[in-house]
Structure formats: structure tokens, C-alpha cells
Design a protein around this motif. Structure first.
Motif, short mmCIF file in Angstrom:
data_model
loop_
_atom_site.label_atom_id
_atom_site.label_comp_id
_atom_site.label_asym_id
_atom_site.label_seq_id
_atom_site.Cartn_x
_atom_site.Cartn_y
_atom_site.Cartn_z
N MET A 1 0.84 -1.19 0.00
CA MET A 1 0.00 0.00 0.00
C MET A 1 0.88 1.26 0.00
O MET A 1 1.95 1.28 0.59
N HIS A 22 4.36 1.43 -7.16
CA HIS A 22 3.93 0.42 -6.19
C HIS A 22 3.63 -0.87 -6.94
O HIS A 22 2.62 -0.96 -7.64
N ASN A 79 -4.47 3.81 -3.93
CA ASN A 79 -4.55 2.48 -3.33
C ASN A 79 -5.78 1.72 -3.85
O ASN A 79 -5.70 0.51 -4.10
N TYR A 82 -4.97 0.53 -7.33
CA TYR A 82 -4.10 -0.64 -7.31
C TYR A 82 -4.91 -1.90 -7.00
O TYR A 82 -4.77 -2.92 -7.67
N THR A 83 -5.76 -1.82 -6.00
CA THR A 83 -6.57 -2.98 -5.60
C THR A 83 -7.47 -3.44 -6.74
O THR A 83 -7.56 -4.64 -7.01
#
Length: 94
Positions: A1, A22, A79, A82-83
């Protein structure tokens, strides 16, 4: 994260943009001025290439209030991105 504490505070963005990555996702946060409005512009794209070497059609952006709270919102959004796209980023060589 991505951690909020890693994204600095507003005085940083008065001088330059921030780029990071990331696990296959690259991102950039910058001050954006248009007319009399100042916002934070957050952009993400699949790696491994830098912002300028990535075609614009692969980049996705969102704007946020130009404040420390806006930086927190941008962090949450990145975040979430990304998820939601983890399978895409897993195919990116890092």
C-alpha cells in the motif's frame, strides 16, 4: 500500500511533482493550475516506463483539492486503483 506519509505535504508540491511506484503501478502527483483554480492532479499508469515514455492513452488521472486533505484523498484513490487493477500490475516487469 502507498502510505500517506510518503507523499509529503503541500509545500513540496509548490516546487515540484512527486513520482512513485507500487508493485507495477507508477504514479505522479502534481500541482495543477488552470484559470484561477489550483488542484492536485494524480495520474497512474502501468509500469515499467516513466511518465514521459508512456503513451497518454495508458494514463488515468483524477483531481483533488489542493490541500493536505487532498493529498490523503489522492493516496486513498491510488490504493483503490491498485486494488481494483492488481491483475494488470502483476504482469508488469518490475
Amino acid at each position: 500500500m502507498i502510505e500517506r506519509k510518503d507523499l509529503f505535504s503541500i509545500p513540496f508540491y509548490n516546487k515540484t511533482q512527486y513520482t512513485g511506484s507500487h508493485l507495477g503501478m507508477r504514479y505522479r502527483i502534481e500541482k495543477h493550475v488552470e484559470d484561477d483554480s489550483t488542484t492536485l492532479l494524480a495520474t497512474w499508469w502501468p509500469g515499467p516506463y516513466c511518465f514521459t515514455a508512456t503513451p497518454d492513452e495508458q494514463k488515468k488521472t483524477n483531481t483533488f483539492e489542493y490541500s493536505n486533505e487532498g493529498i490523503g484523498q489522492a493516496c486513498n484513490w491510488l490504493n483503490q486503483v491498485y486494488t481494483e487493477n492488481a491483475d494488470l500490475f502483476k504482469t508488469v516487469p518490475i
